[in-house]
Design an enzyme around this catalytic site. Structure first.
Site, short mmCIF file in Angstrom:
data_model
loop_
_atom_site.label_atom_id
_atom_site.label_comp_id
_atom_site.label_asym_id
_atom_site.label_seq_id
_atom_site.Cartn_x
_atom_site.Cartn_y
_atom_site.Cartn_z
N THR A 126 0.83 -1.21 0.00
CA THR A 126 0.00 0.00 0.00
C THR A 126 0.86 1.26 0.00
O THR A 126 1.99 1.26 0.52
CB THR A 126 -0.89 0.00 1.26
OG1 THR A 126 -1.41 1.30 1.48
CG2 THR A 126 -0.12 -0.40 2.52
N ASP A 127 0.30 2.35 -0.53
CA ASP A 127 1.03 3.63 -0.49
C ASP A 127 1.18 4.14 0.95
O ASP A 127 1.99 5.03 1.21
CB ASP A 127 0.32 4.68 -1.37
CG ASP A 127 -1.10 5.00 -0.95
OD1 ASP A 127 -1.63 4.35 -0.02
OD2 ASP A 127 -1.71 5.91 -1.57
N GLU A 128 0.38 3.56 1.88
CA GLU A 128 0.44 4.06 3.26
C GLU A 128 1.79 3.80 3.92
O GLU A 128 2.12 4.41 4.93
CB GLU A 128 -0.71 3.46 4.09
CG GLU A 128 -2.05 3.80 3.48
CD GLU A 128 -3.26 3.51 4.35
OE1 GLU A 128 -3.13 3.53 5.58
OE2 GLU A 128 -4.33 3.28 3.77
N TYR A 151 -1.29 -0.37 11.17
CA TYR A 151 -1.55 -1.05 9.89
C TYR A 151 -0.40 -0.81 8.91
O TYR A 151 0.20 -1.75 8.38
CB TYR A 151 -2.87 -0.56 9.28
CG TYR A 151 -3.00 -0.90 7.80
CD1 TYR A 151 -3.10 -2.22 7.36
CD2 TYR A 151 -3.00 0.11 6.82
CE1 TYR A 151 -3.20 -2.53 6.01
CE2 TYR A 151 -3.10 -0.19 5.47
CZ TYR A 151 -3.20 -1.51 5.07
OH TYR A 151 -3.28 -1.82 3.73
N LYS A 155 2.49 -3.34 7.27
CA LYS A 155 2.67 -3.54 5.82
C LYS A 155 4.10 -3.17 5.42
O LYS A 155 4.73 -3.84 4.59
CB LYS A 155 1.66 -2.71 5.02
CG LYS A 155 0.21 -3.12 5.17
CD LYS A 155 -0.11 -4.50 4.62
CE LYS A 155 -0.06 -4.57 3.11
NZ LYS A 155 -0.49 -5.91 2.61
#
Ligand code: NAD
Ligand code: TYD
Length: 346
Positions: A126-128, A151, A155
């Site tokens: 994810t870009d997060e 989260y 990741k």
């Protein structure tokens, strides 16, 4: 590529990916390994029952014995890892499952795939992991990882493990980092499906803080086409960003949804902000676009209209998944089949 293992295929994005792959490649067969957490729903792939190229295995990616046996005997040409705890708000309440599934689960899959010499491993990220942007700028693949929520930290940890296996062992891995997805079958805890289902029921839409946080929205089918391009044509060891060129504040999304649903602004309810709320995500996907010829295709307004129609037409799915009754429903509908699927594995 003849046979792939997809993990987390009963979730939102994995289920779309499995259907798209089977439709696109008539020679391909897929094994779907999913634990069926609150977010995993066999109904999402109910149309594939009886499809000989599709097999479901219920199991946990962090269960090393089970995963080693499945991958060891599977003869897979690739593993695509979607399985994850995926919701930021839940990670703020309890990070334990995020560490177990997102980090330990990835490590277990990596070890099993390495031992079985699986030729390609794609980690869906994810870009997060990049953290938060200010008002300007874009995440590129060279942006340093700087996650802010449990989260995104889990990741990012998984991404670092994947990269380390590539670096240390020459393990044939790839990573995709995508922006916020929307579309049918998304669990109604994330912004767009939650607000659609609440508005349809004339329930309040809880906006965190001032609603000025920005996300880059991409239709789930475009994300899945991007994963397919990276899986088949990406350079091993590389990271590929996938984004929608579609930045919106949460308030812009909310006003648009209310307009398309013909519902009043009075449904908007401002609530306390999410702790540590990332201000802005925005993706530069030039690398995937130039190297792989991938581009997002779905127009946002059109995609949102179709998503609204889907949720309107699937109120039963939403009610079942919200109440946790989906597994019971599935077993009533397809009980024999689920029993056989599980017996085949255990
Ligand atoms: P989801 O929550 O809808 O589905 C997750 C699936 O994983 C479920 O079917 C669940 O049962 C399964 N699962 C969870 N723990 C498991 C375990 N231990 N073993 C086996 N299966 C397990 O998630 P999603 O939105 O479809 O996201 C899929 C992937 O894409 C995730 O890795 C997520 O980080 C990533 N991603 C999501 C978005 C987004 O906007 N939703 C954006 C970028 C990346
Ligand atoms: P979400 O869908 O949870 O995705 P993520 O946090 O992974 O980007 O949230 C998208 C944005 O919407 C985020 O800025 C938080 C905000 N939000 C709300 O304002 N209210 C809500 O009820 C939810 C679920 C999210």
């Amino acid at each position: 590529m003849k046979r792939i293992l997809v993990t987390g295929g009963c979730g939102f994005i994995g289920s779309v990916f499995i259907r798209q792959e089977l439709e696109t490649y008539p020679e391909l067969s897929i094994v779907n390994l999913d634990k069926l957490t609150y977010a995993g729903n066999l109904e999402n792939l109910a149309d594939l029952h009886g499809e000989p190229r599709y097999e479901f295995q219920r199991g946990d990616i962090a269960d090393a014995g089970f995963v080693n046996e499945l991958i060891g005997k599977g003869g897979f040409d690739a593993v695509v890892n979607f399985a994850a705890e995926s919701h930021v708000d839940r990670s703020l309440l309890d990070s334990g499952p995020f560490v177990r599934t997102n980090i330990v689960g990835t490590q277990v899959l990596l070890d099993a795939a390495r031992a079985a010499a699986v030729p390609r491993f794609l980690q869906v990220s994810t870009d997060e992991v990049y953290g938060s942007l200010g008002p300007t700028g874009l995440f590129t693949e060279d942006t340093p990882i700087n996650p802010n929520s449990p989260y995104s930290a889990s990741k990012a940890s998984a991404d670092l493990l994947v990269k380390s296996y590539n670096h240390s062992f020459g393990f044939p891995a790839l990573i995709t980092r995508c922006s916020n997805n929307y579309g049918p079958y998304q669990f109604p805890e994330k912004l767009i499906p939650l607000f659609i289902s609440n508005a349809l029921g004339d329930q309040p839409l809880p906006i965190y803080g001032a609603g000025t946080n920005v996300r880059d929205w991409i239709h789930v089918t475009d994300h899945c086409r991007g994963i397919d391009a990276v899986l088949r044509r990406g350079r091993l060891g590389e990271v590929y960003n996938l984004g929608g060129h579609n930045e919106k504040t949460n308030l812009e999304i909310t006003y648009l949804l209310l307009e398309l649903l013909d519902k009043p602004h009075s449904l908007i309810k401002y609530v306390s902000d999410r702790p540590g709320h990332d201000l802005r995500y925005a993706i530069d996907s030039t690398k995937a676009e130039t190297e792989l010829g991938w581009k997002p295709r779905v127009n946002f307004q059109q995609g949102l209209r179709e998503t609204i129609d889907w949720y309107r037409g699937n109120a039963d799915w939403v009610a079942r998944i919200k109440s946790g009754a989906y597994l019971r429903y599935y077993e009533q509908q397809y009980g024999k089949r689920l029993h056989e699927d599980q017996a085949a594995h255990r």
